[in-house]
Design a protein around this motif. Structure first.
Motif, short mmCIF file in Angstrom:
data_model
loop_
_atom_site.label_atom_id
_atom_site.label_comp_id
_atom_site.label_asym_id
_atom_site.label_seq_id
_atom_site.Cartn_x
_atom_site.Cartn_y
_atom_site.Cartn_z
N UNK A 126 0.85 -1.18 0.00
CA UNK A 126 0.00 0.00 0.00
C UNK A 126 0.88 1.23 0.00
N UNK A 127 0.51 2.21 -0.80
CA UNK A 127 1.24 3.48 -0.91
C UNK A 127 0.26 4.61 -0.67
N UNK A 128 0.55 5.47 0.28
CA UNK A 128 -0.31 6.60 0.61
C UNK A 128 0.49 7.88 0.46
N UNK A 129 0.00 8.79 -0.36
CA UNK A 129 0.63 10.10 -0.53
C UNK A 129 -0.27 11.15 0.08
N UNK A 130 0.29 11.97 0.95
CA UNK A 130 -0.47 13.00 1.65
C UNK A 130 0.17 14.35 1.39
N UNK A 131 -0.62 15.27 0.83
CA UNK A 131 -0.15 16.63 0.58
C UNK A 131 -0.93 17.58 1.48
N UNK A 132 -0.21 18.42 2.24
CA UNK A 132 -0.85 19.38 3.13
C UNK A 132 -0.24 20.75 2.92
N UNK A 133 -0.79 21.75 3.57
CA UNK A 133 -0.23 23.10 3.52
C UNK A 133 1.16 23.16 4.15
N UNK A 134 1.47 22.19 5.01
CA UNK A 134 2.75 22.17 5.72
C UNK A 134 3.78 21.25 5.07
N UNK A 135 3.45 20.65 3.94
CA UNK A 135 4.39 19.76 3.27
C UNK A 135 3.71 18.49 2.81
N UNK A 136 4.50 17.48 2.56
CA UNK A 136 3.96 16.22 2.06
C UNK A 136 4.60 15.05 2.80
N UNK A 137 3.92 13.92 2.73
CA UNK A 137 4.43 12.69 3.35
C UNK A 137 4.00 11.52 2.49
N UNK A 138 4.80 10.47 2.51
CA UNK A 138 4.46 9.24 1.81
C UNK A 138 4.64 8.08 2.78
N UNK A 139 3.66 7.21 2.82
CA UNK A 139 3.72 6.03 3.67
C UNK A 139 3.60 4.80 2.79
N UNK A 140 4.39 3.78 3.10
CA UNK A 140 4.36 2.53 2.35
C UNK A 140 4.32 1.39 3.36
N UNK A 141 3.49 0.38 3.06
CA UNK A 141 3.40 -0.75 3.97
C UNK A 141 2.90 -1.98 3.26
N UNK A 142 2.92 -3.09 3.96
CA UNK A 142 2.42 -4.37 3.43
C UNK A 142 1.07 -4.67 4.02
N UNK A 143 0.19 -5.24 3.19
CA UNK A 143 -1.14 -5.66 3.62
C UNK A 143 -1.36 -7.08 3.13
N UNK A 144 -1.81 -7.96 4.03
CA UNK A 144 -2.13 -9.34 3.66
C UNK A 144 -3.63 -9.53 3.89
N UNK A 145 -4.34 -9.92 2.82
CA UNK A 145 -5.77 -10.17 2.92
C UNK A 145 -5.97 -11.68 2.83
N UNK A 146 -6.55 -12.26 3.88
CA UNK A 146 -6.74 -13.72 3.93
C UNK A 146 -8.20 -14.06 3.75
#
Length: 53
Positions: free
Chosen positions: A33-53
């Motif tokens: 999973x990749x999440x990109x967040x843009x705000x007035x104070x800057x940006x952040x990107x989060x990456x993680x693993x997801x397992x769906x069983x």
């Protein structure tokens, strides 16, 4: 905010509702999973693993 899931080189954008909620795919498997967040104070990107069983 933008959210994608990757599975075996396939990138799928997840839709956000008006409250910025989203749903994971219903298919079983392992995803990146990749999440990109843009705000007035800057940006952040989060990456993680997801397992769906």
């Amino acid at each position: 905010m933008s959210i994608w899931v990757w599975q075996q080189d396939e990138k799928v954008k997840l839709e956000l509702d008006k409250n910025r909620n989203f749903n994971f795919p219903k298919e079983k498997g392992e995803y990146l999973i990749e999440l990109d967040l843009l705000t007035d104070n800057g940006s952040a990107e989060y990456v993680g693993n997801v397992v769906i069983k």
